[in-house]
Write a protein that holds these residues in place. Structure first.
Motif, mmCIF file in Angstrom:
data_model
loop_
_atom_site.group_PDB
_atom_site.id
_atom_site.type_symbol
_atom_site.label_atom_id
_atom_site.label_comp_id
_atom_site.label_asym_id
_atom_site.label_seq_id
_atom_site.Cartn_x
_atom_site.Cartn_y
_atom_site.Cartn_z
ATOM 1 N N ASP A 92 0.884 -0.979 0.103
ATOM 2 C CA ASP A 92 -0.212 0.092 0.061
ATOM 3 C C ASP A 92 0.854 1.307 -0.005
ATOM 4 N N ASP A 93 2.324 1.128 -0.282
ATOM 5 C CA ASP A 93 3.087 2.206 -0.367
ATOM 6 C C ASP A 93 2.724 2.996 -1.801
ATOM 7 N N THR A 133 2.604 3.833 -9.050
ATOM 8 C CA THR A 133 3.205 4.089 -10.359
ATOM 9 C C THR A 133 4.155 3.135 -10.811
ATOM 10 N N HIS A 134 4.399 2.301 -10.109
ATOM 11 C CA HIS A 134 5.525 1.094 -10.463
ATOM 12 C C HIS A 134 4.874 -0.408 -10.166
ATOM 13 N N SER A 135 5.452 -1.078 -11.075
ATOM 14 C CA SER A 135 5.051 -2.395 -11.175
ATOM 15 C C SER A 135 5.752 -3.330 -10.074
ATOM 16 N N LEU A 136 4.988 -4.110 -9.370
ATOM 17 C CA LEU A 136 5.340 -5.111 -8.484
ATOM 18 C C LEU A 136 6.515 -6.030 -9.092
ATOM 19 N N ASP A 196 4.080 -7.069 2.301
ATOM 20 C CA ASP A 196 2.922 -6.695 3.306
ATOM 21 C C ASP A 196 1.747 -6.077 2.581
ATOM 22 N N GLU A 197 0.367 -6.403 3.147
ATOM 23 C CA GLU A 197 -0.628 -5.842 2.657
ATOM 24 C C GLU A 197 -0.684 -5.991 1.301
ATOM 25 N N VAL A 198 -0.717 -7.324 0.697
ATOM 26 C CA VAL A 198 -0.646 -7.880 -0.744
ATOM 27 C C VAL A 198 -2.257 -7.477 -1.295
ATOM 28 N N HIS A 199 -3.405 -7.501 -0.350
ATOM 29 C CA HIS A 199 -4.581 -7.373 -0.843
ATOM 30 C C HIS A 199 -4.823 -5.949 -1.363
ATOM 31 N N LYS A 200 -4.103 -5.100 -0.986
ATOM 32 C CA LYS A 200 -4.199 -3.490 -1.583
ATOM 33 C C LYS A 200 -3.587 -3.530 -2.825
#
Length: 396
Positions: free
Chosen positions: A68-69, A74-77, A95-99
């Motif tokens: 969620d950063d 604007t950047h691809s994981l 962390d917080e992958v569901h976001k």
């Protein structure tokens, strides 16, 4: 990516490692893909950072990223992870992958494309891996982190440090579990504090503001996290909070769907689905009759809040004592065991053991004819013919 590595290094440096949650030593950290889900505030982020600190890797070898950063708007994981891997990355903690939209597909791609990269991710308790588009279920180990047990609460507050006890030992007639406690141990000394403040680790940061923070946390879960649930319309968040208040005012109770619908302004046909959503969010627990199939949504026999702290947070006066006892019991035992509603007694555990929960004067009258029936009594330290309620907080 440099800013992500710098943030990670700073967080790892600051994290304290002396006290770890029960799940830390149960996770098979050698697995290539690990998922950890749980409600907000249970310590998932701390768990990741503690493990990363233990690994003692360079920031380019092991890193922690919260999805969620703003960086990931604007950047691809996948592209960022690819750059990390090329710099020598070995461990990627997310962390917080569901976001992150379509997170499961992206993690699957990372898993498939970079066989030497170990990935550990955390997400909300609402995550249902089996329904995600990326087929992760056969590739990963999935764990669920619950709130603090009574045993952990004592340890985290530097009061006592005990090992967990398995249910079979608690039920054993030889009562060897009593030998692990020193004579000076007073199990009820901090029990009421735990019921009111002890389930979420952040209580140790601000006890006075705990109830307010807990109410805010619940609102965040309902208005923010539950938007990720398939079938849940976020426009109904207010109704969901109303339903939660109705449940809190009556638990434990045998739900009357028509009455609940009327009090919460939710259509009768949607009440059972909404109760299921609240359970997925780890805000309530639903108890079903033993032997019933849960393949389709069913009306539960009883509804409980997820843990006793929520009873205090939602109550305008002191919560009902009987409610607290049963809520405590189901919150502690359900972490390790399957629970159902029996024909006699309060709880059926693992389809084998029946428990009747009450005060110190509770008798076995209700379960006299039940095989493997046990009376669990509150307000007693070490009863002879009954099992102490507090002891079930030592299962994990």
């Amino acid at each position: 990516m440099e800013q992500l590595l710098e943030k990670s290094a700073a967080l790892v440096q600051r994290i304290r490692s002396e006290k770890k949650r029960y799940l830390y030593n149960e996770i098979n950290w050698n697995n290539k893909l690990i998922g950890i889900k749980g409600a907000r505030g249970t310590g998932k982020t701390t768990l990741l950072l503690q493990k990363l600190k233990e690994l003692k890797l360079l920031p380019t070898q092991g890193t922690y990223w919260s999805l969620d950063d703003f960086y990931f708007t604007t950047h691809s994981l996948v592209e960022t992870a690819e750059a990390f891997f090329k710099k020598g990355g070995q461990y990627l903690f997310l962390d917080e992958v569901h976001k992150y939209e379509n997170w499961s597909i992206h993690i699957k791609n990372l898993y498939d494309f970079y066989p030497d990269l170990k990935i550990v991710f955390t997400g909300s308790s609402i995550i249902d891996i089996s329904r995600e588009e990326g087929d992760l279920s056969r590739r990963m180990l999935m764990y669920t982190l619950s709130g603090l047990s009574y045993r952990e609460y004592l340890a985290f507050n530097d009061l006592y440090n005990f090992e967990p006890i398995v249910l079979e030992d608690i039920l054993s007639k030889d009562r060897k579990w009593a030998e692990m406690f020193p004579v000076e141990f007073r199990p009820l000394e901090y029990f009421e504090d735990y019921l009111q403040y002890g389930y979420y680790p952040f209580s140790m940061e601000d006890k006075q503001g705990y109830a307010t923070r807990l109410q805010q946390l619940v609102r965040l879960i309902v208005e923010y996290d539950m938007a990720e649930l398939k079938g849940f319309d976020v426009r109904n968040a207010k109704k969901m909070l109303q339903l939660l208040n109705v449940v809190a005012a009556n638990v434990p109770f045998q739900p009357n769907i028509t009455n609940i619908a009327k009090k919460s302004n939710i259509h009768r046909n949607s009440v059972v689905a909404y109760l299921h959503f609240l359970e997925q969010a780890q805000l309530i627990k639903l108890l079903y009759a033993s032997g019933i199939s849960l393949a389709t949504l069913q009306k539960p026999e009883k509804v409980y809040l997820d843990n006793p702290n929520l009873a205090y947070a939602f109550s305008t006066s002191s919560p009902n004592v009987g409610n607290l006892r049963e809520t405590y019991f189901i919150s502690q035992v359900s972490v390790r065991h399957k629970m159902a509603y029996p024909k006699q007694g309060d709880f059926l555990v693992d389809n084998t053991f029946t428990f009747e929960v009450g005060g110190k004067d509770k008798t076995s009258k209700q379960i006299d004819t039940v095989k493997n029936g046990f009376v669990v009594a509150d307000d007693v330290e070490f009863p002879i013919t009954k099992l102490p309620l507090w002891l079930f907080g030592f299962l994990y």
